[in-house]
Design a protein around this motif. Structure first.
Motif, mmCIF file in Angstrom:
data_model
loop_
_atom_site.group_PDB
_atom_site.id
_atom_site.type_symbol
_atom_site.label_atom_id
_atom_site.label_comp_id
_atom_site.label_asym_id
_atom_site.label_seq_id
_atom_site.Cartn_x
_atom_site.Cartn_y
_atom_site.Cartn_z
ATOM 1 N N ASP A 190 5.656 1.713 -7.779
ATOM 2 C CA ASP A 190 4.430 1.310 -6.817
ATOM 3 C C ASP A 190 4.974 0.006 -6.138
ATOM 4 O O ASP A 190 4.860 -0.855 -7.016
ATOM 5 C CB ASP A 190 2.914 1.343 -7.397
ATOM 6 C CG ASP A 190 2.000 1.228 -6.464
ATOM 7 O OD1 ASP A 190 2.024 0.544 -5.708
ATOM 8 O OD2 ASP A 190 1.081 2.069 -6.274
ATOM 9 N N LEU A 191 4.778 -0.158 -5.067
ATOM 10 C CA LEU A 191 5.232 -1.638 -4.427
ATOM 11 C C LEU A 191 3.968 -2.310 -3.729
ATOM 12 O O LEU A 191 4.098 -3.031 -2.813
ATOM 13 C CB LEU A 191 6.352 -1.382 -3.247
ATOM 14 C CG LEU A 191 7.531 -0.627 -3.800
ATOM 15 C CD1 LEU A 191 8.651 -0.207 -2.654
ATOM 16 C CD2 LEU A 191 8.187 -1.239 -5.027
ATOM 17 N N ASN A 192 2.736 -1.765 -3.904
ATOM 18 C CA ASN A 192 1.689 -2.599 -3.469
ATOM 19 C C ASN A 192 1.562 -2.206 -2.016
ATOM 20 O O ASN A 192 1.159 -3.344 -1.381
ATOM 21 C CB ASN A 192 1.418 -3.749 -3.945
ATOM 22 C CG ASN A 192 0.246 -4.428 -3.764
ATOM 23 O OD1 ASN A 192 -0.830 -3.708 -3.649
ATOM 24 N ND2 ASN A 192 0.260 -5.783 -3.681
ATOM 25 N N LEU A 209 9.834 4.345 1.765
ATOM 26 C CA LEU A 209 8.425 4.260 0.972
ATOM 27 C C LEU A 209 8.227 5.773 0.994
ATOM 28 O O LEU A 209 8.482 6.715 1.953
ATOM 29 C CB LEU A 209 7.493 3.552 1.945
ATOM 30 C CG LEU A 209 7.392 2.132 1.362
ATOM 31 C CD1 LEU A 209 6.485 1.477 2.534
ATOM 32 C CD2 LEU A 209 7.176 1.690 0.204
ATOM 33 N N ASN A 210 7.326 6.012 -0.017
ATOM 34 C CA ASN A 210 6.933 7.387 -0.127
ATOM 35 C C ASN A 210 5.380 7.047 -0.678
ATOM 36 O O ASN A 210 4.995 6.739 -1.735
ATOM 37 C CB ASN A 210 7.371 8.053 -1.286
ATOM 38 C CG ASN A 210 6.788 9.605 -1.517
ATOM 39 O OD1 ASN A 210 5.775 9.955 -0.546
ATOM 40 N ND2 ASN A 210 6.943 10.375 -2.438
ATOM 41 N N GLY A 211 4.443 6.898 0.553
ATOM 42 C CA GLY A 211 3.259 6.456 0.417
ATOM 43 C C GLY A 211 3.363 4.786 0.134
ATOM 44 O O GLY A 211 3.958 4.121 0.841
ATOM 45 N N CYS A 241 14.961 -1.000 -8.429
ATOM 46 C CA CYS A 241 15.793 -0.115 -8.451
ATOM 47 C C CYS A 241 16.888 -0.859 -7.442
ATOM 48 O O CYS A 241 17.940 -0.486 -6.848
ATOM 49 C CB CYS A 241 15.702 1.063 -7.948
ATOM 50 S SG CYS A 241 15.136 1.382 -6.524
ATOM 51 N N GLY A 242 16.212 -1.908 -6.429
ATOM 52 C CA GLY A 242 16.936 -2.477 -5.428
ATOM 53 C C GLY A 242 16.977 -1.736 -4.252
ATOM 54 O O GLY A 242 17.625 -2.077 -3.081
ATOM 55 N N ASN A 243 16.080 -0.691 -4.165
ATOM 56 C CA ASN A 243 16.058 0.186 -2.486
ATOM 57 C C ASN A 243 15.477 -0.676 -1.779
ATOM 58 O O ASN A 243 14.485 -1.339 -1.902
ATOM 59 C CB ASN A 243 15.046 1.326 -3.186
ATOM 60 C CG ASN A 243 14.980 2.164 -1.965
ATOM 61 O OD1 ASN A 243 15.940 2.531 -1.133
ATOM 62 N ND2 ASN A 243 13.822 2.398 -1.624
ATOM 63 N N ARG A 244 15.750 -0.621 -0.371
ATOM 64 C CA ARG A 244 15.322 -1.441 0.798
ATOM 65 C C ARG A 244 14.358 -0.469 1.066
ATOM 66 O O ARG A 244 14.512 0.651 1.680
ATOM 67 C CB ARG A 244 16.474 -1.759 1.542
ATOM 68 C CG ARG A 244 16.068 -2.902 2.599
ATOM 69 C CD ARG A 244 17.114 -3.051 3.604
ATOM 70 N NE ARG A 244 18.203 -3.883 2.760
ATOM 71 C CZ ARG A 244 18.368 -4.789 2.271
ATOM 72 N NH1 ARG A 244 17.350 -5.886 2.751
ATOM 73 N NH2 ARG A 244 19.222 -5.461 1.722
ATOM 74 N N ALA A 245 12.967 -0.854 1.107
ATOM 75 C CA ALA A 245 11.822 0.167 1.528
ATOM 76 C C ALA A 245 11.372 -0.219 3.046
ATOM 77 O O ALA A 245 11.130 0.710 3.697
ATOM 78 C CB ALA A 245 10.640 -0.247 0.609
#
Length: 338
Positions: free
Chosen positions: A333-335, A322-324, A305-309
């Motif tokens: 999930d971004l590992n 980030l959510n977790g 989605c291009g969200n900057r985490a």
């Protein structure tokens, strides 16, 4: 001096060390390749147990680990000795003593002291780094067991040349395997680190992830004329995607002249950008450029989605999306290990 864990006896008081992939066969009174394991009277001993050449409280991003407890500090310890002989080693002054004086002059930090210092410093974990931790097994294992009892995370910053026996010994107590992949053929490894074969480094990294569930991140220091060709860069990228997973972070870092490679130029930024494009073409979702202050490829951005985490500046990071382990916007999930 401390009894070694992984070895076997051979005829004529010789021994075979199983600590790393050299599997040194050592005559009585002699040392292995790393110079930290010695045959004394037909038995193998580790020489750098609890001997610390350098320690610091570092941001975890300095290792570099970008998807592992971002924003935390890690108590970092290093000793003497390495099983590679890298011509451009950045840490050789504190890792590769030319004489025994380094060991004699280093401080003693017992496992209980190391863990207590980590706790008292407010660090979230312990990393064995600066030198090669796989030639420090007896110490790192005892530290790791104590650290896990105290709720600290544990990290190896490694060249990956540990044996499978070594990995399986410390595997239950190790959380992260931050591994260098210095090239993608035997010729490059011979040139950089005097190692004859590189495939075992890959298989050990795969084993760390698949057998022991460790968090794995890969670093490649791209060196002009050594490992910057398309075949090697594509080979590493495709291996990561195929064997470790497309969400495995890959840090492509800039070489700076040092030690015996001072006549090599620093890596051009265009070369790093070219490697980045190969990595993305291989399907890797998290590719970072290192040793390039202010570059645009340091933040973590959700590939869907291009969200900057996570925003990073130097070795500092700010978690904003980030959510977790998941993207706070779309739930992908971004590992991350958090």
């Amino acid at each position: 001096m401390h009894p070694a864990l992984l070895w076997e006896t051979l005829p004529d008081k010789r021994v075979k060390c199983h600590t790393c992939q050299w599997y040194c066969e050592i005559n009585e009174g002699k040392l292995g390749v790393c110079r930290m394991y010695q045959n004394r009277g037909g038995e193998l001993f580790n020489l750098n147990y609890a001997r610390v050449s350098s320690l610091a409280i570092d941001p975890i991003e300095k290792k570099p680990l970008y998807h592992f407890h971002p924003g935390t500090d890690v108590f970092s310890l290093g000793s003497w000795g390495c099983n590679l002989h890298c011509q451009g080693c950045q840490n050789w002054e504190i890792a590769c003593p030319e004489t025994d004086e380094g060991l004699k002059n280093s401080r003693e930090v017992l496992p209980e002291q190391a863990v207590a210092t980590a706790q008292n410093s407010g660090s979230a974990g312990i990393a064995w780094t600066y030198n090669e931790p796989s030639v420090w097994l007896e110490y790192t294992l005892e530290c790791a067991k104590l650290a896990k009892e105290k709720g600290l995370y544990t990290v190896y910053v490694t060249n990956g040349y540990a044996s499978h026996e070594h990995l399986d010994t410390i595997g239950p107590y190790l959380d992260a395997w931050r591994v260098d992949v210095k090239g993608f053929n035997d010729e490059t490894y011979k040139k950089i680190g005097k190692v004859p074969h590189f495939e075992g480094i890959l298989s050990t990294a795969e084993r760390a992830k698949l057998k022991w569930g460790m968090h794995v991140e890969v670093v490649t220091n791209v060196t002009p004329g050594v490992n910057d060709d398309d075949a090697q860069i594509k080979g590493i990228a495709e291996w990561i995607a195929r064997k470790l997973g497309k969400d495995t972070p890959w840090h492509i870092t800039r070489f700076h002249p040092h030690r015996l490679m001072r006549d090599y130029p620093a890596t051009p930024i265009d070369t790093l950008e070219h490697a980045y494009e190969h990595a993305k073409a291989a399907g890797l979702n998290f590719v970072y450029l290192g040793n390039v202050p202010g570059n645009e490829h340091s933040d973590t951005i959700c590939p869907y989605c291009g969200n900057r985490a996570v925003i990073r500046t130097g070795f500092s990071s700010r978690v904003i999306g980030l959510n977790g382990s998941k993207c706070a916007n779309c739930g992908t999930d971004l590992n991350f290990r958090v």
